[in-house]
Design a protein around this motif. Structure first.
Motif, PDB file in Angstrom:
ATOM      1  N   GLU A 175       0.820  -1.331  -0.060  1.00 30.03           N
ATOM      2  CA  GLU A 175       0.114  -0.095  -0.118  1.00 30.03           C
ATOM      3  C   GLU A 175       0.858   1.251  -0.044  1.00 30.03           C
ATOM      4  O   GLU A 175       0.428   2.138   0.438  1.00 30.03           O
ATOM      5  CB  GLU A 175      -0.946  -0.087   1.101  1.00 30.03           C
ATOM      6  N   HIS A 220      -5.817   2.313   5.824  1.00 32.84           N
ATOM      7  CA  HIS A 220      -5.171   1.526   4.887  1.00 32.84           C
ATOM      8  C   HIS A 220      -6.252   1.020   3.980  1.00 32.84           C
ATOM      9  O   HIS A 220      -7.705   0.869   4.463  1.00 32.84           O
ATOM     10  CB  HIS A 220      -4.756   0.169   5.863  1.00 32.84           C
ATOM     11  N   GLY A 248      -2.287   3.481   0.175  1.00 32.72           N
ATOM     12  CA  GLY A 248      -2.575   3.478   1.471  1.00 32.72           C
ATOM     13  C   GLY A 248      -2.158   4.722   2.318  1.00 32.72           C
ATOM     14  O   GLY A 248      -2.148   6.013   1.562  1.00 32.72           O
TER      15      GLY A 248
END
Ligand SMILES: Cc1ncc(COP(=O)(O)O)c(C=O)c1O
Length: 445
Positions: A243, A255, A247
């Protein structure tokens, strides 16, 4: 102006960036560029956040750096506390580095060392997805599935890697197949690949939760990642989610995997972690992995000089607190909806926009020669490269990329504006993007 810098493109004349002002970058000529891509999905707080700058200055006054083989530091501990308090279930420790590629390298090495500690040294194979991007260092490049990035370096890439299909419904879902059936077909493909290699030989499956640089904001179909999680667990294969780009709030949850209801064994984060104020990334590891290392040789056989750099950790801590305390995740969701609505209003009927996709402030357009068939433009036209230059000339930073379809053909443009972007700035982004796309498409072939 001649330069002694070995620039990314040495023949190219880059404008000189001298100042940041919210979502804007100003060059030495006084020209202002609206940053609709956060560079490459990095600058989530814009370019002039006084709180983050103050936190870095305070840390520099106290202690810029202490080597992590001698000391821990207050900002590194506090940042780890912050990250673990809000991490996916099971994640127990944070390991810090300076780039997303380093986070991926660390994840691969940790996954391998975990199985060595468990007495399973035969596990040495990594499964990844075609059209993925995990970084440019050799281990990360070897796992990445983007053909043109890999090609010149192929002889240097470790070979215990294989690739399965990405979850890319626009091109991968078959006629008559539902999203759920498509997702399950891909899960079965992963299961078959693990069996082909031999479950006892596979270390990990690595995937971007939401495909970023090489695919352009491709979200997984519902249930796909849950199926992947189940297959990995069943075979004792670690699930590494990358991520680095999608993210740290970019998709509207801290997340991206939270929205999928999935927790990985290892999570790589970067970019929005430090928002560009300092170079910092991290690998977050689950408790059983950390426990195996502690019970085994007692140390993770890895590290870099700048692991856990104090000023970088102070910056990331200030960024993460700002995101939490200023309620910016909710803002990403609402501004993301506002951006998507504007993109749909402007491009739904555009003859060369095949798909508008993404989540939160992570949105992309896939550009096509023929909207009906989805046929891509001739790669020789380098639509993506021209669009980047044209948009910059129009005072807009966006992130176009080529090879979307198969690593050779296909073009998309990715948008990842700062979380502080205003509605007026969203209007301007869409207006300048539309103008730039039309200007490029009008250029002679
Ligand atoms: C998903 C993903 N992983 C890893 C990386 C590599 O990060 P860095 O460029 O910081 O090394 C990137 C960079 O774009 C990325 O998008």
């Amino acid at each position: 102006m001649s330069s002694h810098v070995f620039h990314r493109q040495p023949g190219h004349a880059y404008p000189v960036a001298v100042a940041g002002d919210g979502c804007w970058i100003v060059d030495a000529e006084g020209r202002r560029y609206l940053d609709a891509s956060g560079g490459a999905a990095v600058s989530c707080l814009g370019h002039s956040d006084a709180g983050v700058v103050a936190a870095i200055k305070a840390q520099l006054d106290a202690l810029p750096f202490a080597h992590s083989s001698f000391f821990t530091s207050q900002p590194m501990e506090a940042l780890a506390d912050e990250l673990i308090a809000h991490a996916p279930p099971g994640i127990a420790r944070a390991w810090f580095c300076s780039s997303g590629s380093e986070a991926v390298e660390a994840a691969l090495k940790l996954a391998r060392q975990y199985f060595v500690e468990l007495g399973e040294p035969a596990r040495c194979h990594v499964i990844a997805r075609r059209q993925s991007y995990h970084g440019n260092t050799l281990g990360a490049l070897a796992t990445g599935g983007n053909a043109w990035r890999r090609k010149p370096f192929a002889p240097l890439l470790f070979e215990e890697v294989s690739h399965v299909s990405p979850c890319y419904a626009y091109r991968g879902r078959q006629a008559g197949e539902t999203d759920a059936q498509y997702g399950q077909r891909l899960v079965a493909e992963l299961d078959a690949e693990i069996r082909r290699v031999g479950a006892g030989r596979v270390i990990a499956f690595i995937a971007e939760t939401v495909g970023g640089a090489t695919l352009g904001c491709v979200t997984p179909v519902p249930g796909y990642l849950q199926g992947v999680r189940e297959v990995c667990s069943r075979h004792g294969v670690l699930l590494i989610l990358d991520e680095v780009m999608c993210g740290m709030g970019r998709c509207g949850t801290l997340h991206a995997c939270k929205a999928e209801g999935v927790a990985p064994d290892i999570l790589c984060i970067g970019k929005g972690l430090g928002a560009g104020y300092q170079p910092i990334a991290a690998m977050l590891a689950s408790a059983p992995i950390v426990d195996a290392i502690v019970a085994g040789r007692g140390y993770f056989q890895h590290g870099h000089t700048y692991t856990g750099h104090a000023a970088a950790c102070a910056a990331a801590l200030a960024v993460q607190r700002a995101i939490r305390e200023r309620g910016l995740l909710a803002q990403v969701r609402s501004r993301g909806d506002a951006l998507a609505a504007r993109l749909h209003a402007r491009f739904d009927a555009h003859p060369h926009v095949g798909e508008i996709r993404g989540r939160g402030l992570f949105q992309a357009l896939e550009l096509v020669a023929d909207r009906g068939t989805g046929a891509p433009f001739d790669p020789q036209r380098r639509i993506h490269a021209r669009l980047k230059l044209q948009a910059l000339a129009n005072g807009l930073m966006c992130y176009p990329m080529g090879g979307t379809v198969d690593g050779a053909a296909g073009d998309h443009v990715l948008l990842a504006p700062p979380y502080i972007v205003s509605e007026d700035e969203l209007d301007l982004i869409v207006e300048r993007l539309a103008k730039s796309i039309d200007e490029v498409l009008a250029q002679a072939v």
